[in-house]
Write a protein that holds these residues in place. Sequence first.
Motif, PDB file in Angstrom:
ATOM      1  N   PRO A  51       0.743  -1.039   0.083  1.00 19.23           N
ATOM      2  CA  PRO A  51      -0.051  -0.035  -0.046  1.00 19.23           C
ATOM      3  C   PRO A  51       0.784   1.288  -0.209  1.00 19.23           C
ATOM      4  O   PRO A  51       1.785   1.426   0.744  1.00 19.23           O
ATOM      5  N   LYS A  52       0.498   2.243  -0.834  1.00 17.10           N
ATOM      6  CA  LYS A  52       1.217   3.413  -0.907  1.00 17.10           C
ATOM      7  C   LYS A  52       0.330   4.467  -0.392  1.00 17.10           C
ATOM      8  O   LYS A  52      -0.712   4.351  -0.283  1.00 17.10           O
ATOM      9  N   TRP A  53       1.041   5.567  -0.081  1.00 18.01           N
ATOM     10  CA  TRP A  53       0.320   6.785   0.475  1.00 18.01           C
ATOM     11  C   TRP A  53      -0.228   7.669  -0.620  1.00 18.01           C
ATOM     12  O   TRP A  53       0.906   8.132  -1.343  1.00 18.01           O
ATOM     13  N   PRO A  54      -1.206   8.079  -0.694  1.00 14.26           N
ATOM     14  CA  PRO A  54      -2.530   7.875  -0.025  1.00 14.26           C
ATOM     15  C   PRO A  54      -3.113   6.380  -0.296  1.00 14.26           C
ATOM     16  O   PRO A  54      -3.019   6.198  -1.373  1.00 14.26           O
ATOM     17  N   LEU A  55      -3.681   5.941   0.746  1.00 16.92           N
ATOM     18  CA  LEU A  55      -4.284   4.673   0.404  1.00 16.92           C
ATOM     19  C   LEU A  55      -5.296   4.689  -0.484  1.00 16.92           C
ATOM     20  O   LEU A  55      -6.107   5.632  -0.902  1.00 16.92           O
ATOM     21  N   PRO A  56      -5.523   3.370  -1.426  1.00 11.03           N
ATOM     22  CA  PRO A  56      -6.539   3.566  -2.217  1.00 11.03           C
ATOM     23  C   PRO A  56      -7.965   3.807  -1.630  1.00 11.03           C
ATOM     24  O   PRO A  56      -8.136   3.185  -0.662  1.00 11.03           O
ATOM     25  N   GLU A  57      -8.666   4.349  -2.497  1.00  7.61           N
ATOM     26  CA  GLU A  57      -9.953   4.761  -1.895  1.00  7.61           C
ATOM     27  C   GLU A  57     -10.828   3.219  -1.868  1.00  7.61           C
ATOM     28  O   GLU A  57     -10.636   2.365  -2.525  1.00  7.61           O
ATOM     29  N   GLY A  58     -11.650   3.172  -0.744  1.00  4.91           N
ATOM     30  CA  GLY A  58     -12.572   1.927  -0.409  1.00  4.91           C
ATOM     31  C   GLY A  58     -11.617   0.720   0.534  1.00  4.91           C
ATOM     32  O   GLY A  58     -12.184   0.017   1.031  1.00  4.91           O
ATOM     33  N   MET A  59     -10.598   1.085   0.785  1.00  2.91           N
ATOM     34  CA  MET A  59      -9.406   0.389   1.469  1.00  2.91           C
ATOM     35  C   MET A  59      -9.778   0.751   3.071  1.00  2.91           C
ATOM     36  O   MET A  59      -9.467   1.507   3.614  1.00  2.91           O
ATOM     37  N   ASP A  60     -10.527  -0.323   3.586  1.00  6.50           N
ATOM     38  CA  ASP A  60     -10.990  -0.102   4.930  1.00  6.50           C
ATOM     39  C   ASP A  60      -9.764  -0.895   5.932  1.00  6.50           C
ATOM     40  O   ASP A  60      -9.013  -1.436   5.608  1.00  6.50           O
ATOM     41  N   ASP A  61     -10.262  -0.794   7.286  1.00  2.60           N
ATOM     42  CA  ASP A  61      -9.045  -1.136   8.323  1.00  2.60           C
ATOM     43  C   ASP A  61      -8.956  -2.776   8.007  1.00  2.60           C
ATOM     44  O   ASP A  61      -7.792  -3.154   8.188  1.00  2.60           O
ATOM     45  N   ARG A  62     -10.018  -3.648   7.553  1.00  5.75           N
ATOM     46  CA  ARG A  62     -10.016  -4.963   7.487  1.00  5.75           C
ATOM     47  C   ARG A  62      -8.849  -5.081   6.385  1.00  5.75           C
ATOM     48  O   ARG A  62      -8.117  -6.200   6.420  1.00  5.75           O
ATOM     49  N   ASP A  63      -9.058  -4.521   5.262  1.00  2.00           N
ATOM     50  CA  ASP A  63      -8.167  -4.874   4.080  1.00  2.00           C
ATOM     51  C   ASP A  63      -6.948  -4.468   4.232  1.00  2.00           C
ATOM     52  O   ASP A  63      -5.846  -5.103   3.976  1.00  2.00           O
ATOM     53  N   LEU A  64      -6.576  -3.431   5.167  1.00  2.00           N
ATOM     54  CA  LEU A  64      -5.210  -2.941   5.365  1.00  2.00           C
ATOM     55  C   LEU A  64      -4.654  -3.815   6.360  1.00  2.00           C
ATOM     56  O   LEU A  64      -3.272  -4.489   6.252  1.00  2.00           O
ATOM     57  N   GLU A  65      -5.420  -4.414   7.416  1.00  2.00           N
ATOM     58  CA  GLU A  65      -4.782  -5.502   8.232  1.00  2.00           C
ATOM     59  C   GLU A  65      -4.519  -6.736   7.601  1.00  2.00           C
ATOM     60  O   GLU A  65      -3.523  -7.225   7.875  1.00  2.00           O
ATOM     61  N   ALA A  66      -5.326  -7.161   6.603  1.00  2.34           N
ATOM     62  CA  ALA A  66      -5.178  -8.441   5.698  1.00  2.34           C
ATOM     63  C   ALA A  66      -3.833  -8.040   5.148  1.00  2.34           C
ATOM     64  O   ALA A  66      -3.141  -9.204   4.931  1.00  2.34           O
ATOM     65  N   ARG A  67      -3.622  -6.958   4.582  1.00  3.03           N
ATOM     66  CA  ARG A  67      -2.360  -6.841   3.718  1.00  3.03           C
ATOM     67  C   ARG A  67      -1.049  -6.930   4.583  1.00  3.03           C
ATOM     68  O   ARG A  67      -0.061  -7.484   4.378  1.00  3.03           O
ATOM     69  N   LEU A  68      -1.131  -6.309   5.792  1.00  2.00           N
ATOM     70  CA  LEU A  68       0.060  -6.057   6.670  1.00  2.00           C
ATOM     71  C   LEU A  68       0.215  -7.389   7.332  1.00  2.00           C
ATOM     72  O   LEU A  68       1.504  -7.611   7.463  1.00  2.00           O
TER      73      LEU A  68
END
Length: 103
Positions: A51-68
């Motif tokens: 993930p780059k900043w700014p995060l893609p639109e629609g990326m919620d906390d669950r998506d970010l957590e799943a990626r990290l």
Amino acid sequence: MPRPRIAMRKIREVLRLVLGEGLSRHQAAAATRVPYTTLADCLTWATGAGPKWPLPEGMDDRDLEARLYRRALPPTGETPPLGHLLGQHRPRYCSHQRPELAR
């Protein structure tokens, strides 16, 4: 004992400060009150996850957590022998050197 994960809002703030604003890791750690090593681990995971900043639109906390915090995929191909972990002893010599140890 493993340290607990930091909250997703803190991770988003760290990503914004370091990737978006250009602060150093030490400055971001002081600003968010996250330990430097935890922050550095989080940034390492984020760099590997993509993930780059700014995060893609629609990326919620669950998506970010799943990626990290993606679980490591099992290796493909042959699995290593686990006899030594199961209490079975491997011979110290090859079977052609000590035939009585061959199985």
